[in-house]
Design an enzyme around this catalytic site. Structure first.
Site, short mmCIF file in Angstrom:
data_model
loop_
_atom_site.label_atom_id
_atom_site.label_comp_id
_atom_site.label_asym_id
_atom_site.label_seq_id
_atom_site.Cartn_x
_atom_site.Cartn_y
_atom_site.Cartn_z
N HIS A 103 3.11 3.23 13.47
CA HIS A 103 2.09 4.28 13.25
C HIS A 103 2.59 5.62 14.15
CE1 HIS A 103 -1.60 1.91 11.79
NE2 HIS A 103 -0.60 1.35 11.11
N GLU A 141 -5.22 1.74 2.43
CA GLU A 141 -5.24 0.63 3.29
C GLU A 141 -5.41 1.17 4.54
OE1 GLU A 141 -2.87 -1.98 6.02
OE2 GLU A 141 -2.78 -0.02 5.68
N HIS A 156 0.68 -1.14 -0.11
CA HIS A 156 -0.14 -0.01 -0.13
C HIS A 156 0.80 1.50 -0.03
CE1 HIS A 156 0.15 1.45 4.35
NE2 HIS A 156 0.30 0.20 4.58
#
Length: 364
Positions: A330, A213, A68
């Site tokens: 993240h 995604e 992605h």
């Protein structure tokens, strides 16, 4: 050919802003890179970049190799009368890491630099010093003194926002960067393409950079439906648990080689995940053994990636997750290991090169 000739491509990608649903710059970049090696490269209606390398065997299988191209981030939800910006999350943002972070707001008149304003430490009450501030209570300072000034910068509710670009090589063969999830995956995809571009292999290979995604996994589904592959291999990051805080969770670590997914399950909200096709998983494991390459095996509860949805397109697509170990997932800066990335490139290139009509992925 070396699995990695240069890190310049990865560095460039880490400075591109490509929030889910707003991936235009990464779409342009990936299409340009793929077009250097492929006779056919297109962008579908959703934004997936799809390149095709026809196989030498007309009866050979159709392989979808994908990563992605989008990243998580934020979206402007409100501009205050005094010019400060309120934002909301797009994707799994860790709120604990947000105060004082630099952001890029992709305004209609160009990019705007901003910073998430932390409360001055000198005036923070003791009871607040160890609390995570929810995103609804945070604000972004872009230097505007009024709502009109912010709007004159091209900002409005719906403006996409990402972490500020960053990339750096670290000692010990590591790299740090913004959105290594999943710029490294796209980098691996391009390096596999480069290694196989001049080779005649049996399978027809579709190299795909998917979109959205991080927003509930949209692009990979439409790409898989259009391609209708015989098998699919997804490339993404796997949480490396070799830091002091995560060692009890799993044995995934830097220097242990590529990661083969055995089980993922989100477990919250989107109740989805992947148990890979056992024969496809074993095929890749066997290729690694022939290469005398170490691999790691992942069983992960708490997340999912594109492959979870690709596996159930049409009548079902034999699928497997392949990954590189990655720290600090993240967060604004993620870290990955170059030796693991290099081995993942070699493993995928070798595995794809060996896929032929006789590969049995049947069940039962």
């Amino acid at each position: 050919m070396r699995p990695i000739e240069s890190l310049q491509t990865l560095e460039r990608m880490c400075h591109i802003s490509a929030l889910s649903g707003h991936e235009e710059d990464m779409i342009t970049f990936m299409k340009g890179e793929m077009a250097r090696y492929l006779p056919e490269c297109r962008v579908d209606r959703l934004g997936n970049v799809i390149g095709c390398k026809p196989g030498a065997d007309p009866e050979g299988p159709r392989v979808m190799l994908f990563a992605h191209a989008d990243e998580l981030g934020f979206m402007v939800r409100k501009i205050e009368p005094d010019g400060f910006i309120r934002i909301t999350r797009v994707g799994g943002i860790p709120e604990k890491s947000l105060p004082a972070q630099r952001l890029i707001l992709r305004g209609s008149r160009g990019d705007v630099w901003g910073v998430i304003g932390p409360k001055s430490h000198h005036l923070t009450p003791a009871e607040e010093k160890f609390k995570v501030v929810e995103i609804k209570d945070l604000f972004v300072d872009v230097g505007a003194h009024s709502k009109a000034e912010a709007e004159a910068m091209g900002l409005f509710p719906g403006t996409p926002v990402t972490y500020h670009g960053f990339f750096r090589e670290m000692p010990g063969g590591q790299v740090a960067g913004k959105a290594l999830d999943n710029r490294v995956g796209c980098f691996v995809l391009l390096q596999v393409l480069r290694l196989l571009a001049e080779k005649e292999i049996p399978a027809t290979v579709y190299y795909v950079a998917t979109v959205q995604e991080e927003f509930n996994i949209r692009g990979a589904q439409t790409a898989a439906f259009a391609i209708n592959p015989d098998l699919a291999i997804g490339i993404d990051g796997a949480v490396s648990c070799d830091t002091p805080d995560l060692k009890p969770e799993s044995d995934i670590h830097f220097g242990g080689g590529p990661v083969i997914g055995h089980y993922t399950f989100h477990g919250r909200g989107t109740l989805n995940g992947l148990i890979p096709n056992p024969k496809l998983r074993q095929y890749i494991t066997d290729v690694a053994a022939r290469l005398t390459m170490p691999v790691q095996h992942s069983v992960f509860l708490g997340g999912l990636v594109d492959t979870s949805y690709v596996a159930v397109v049409r009548e079902g697509i034999p699928s497997v997750d392949m990954a590189f170990p990655m720290r600090y997932s993240h967060s604004p800066i993620e870290v990955a290991s170059l030796p693991d990335i290099e081995q993942l490139i070699v493993l995928l290139a070798t595995a794809v090169e060996g896929i032929a009509a006789g590969l049995d992925l049947s069940r039962g």
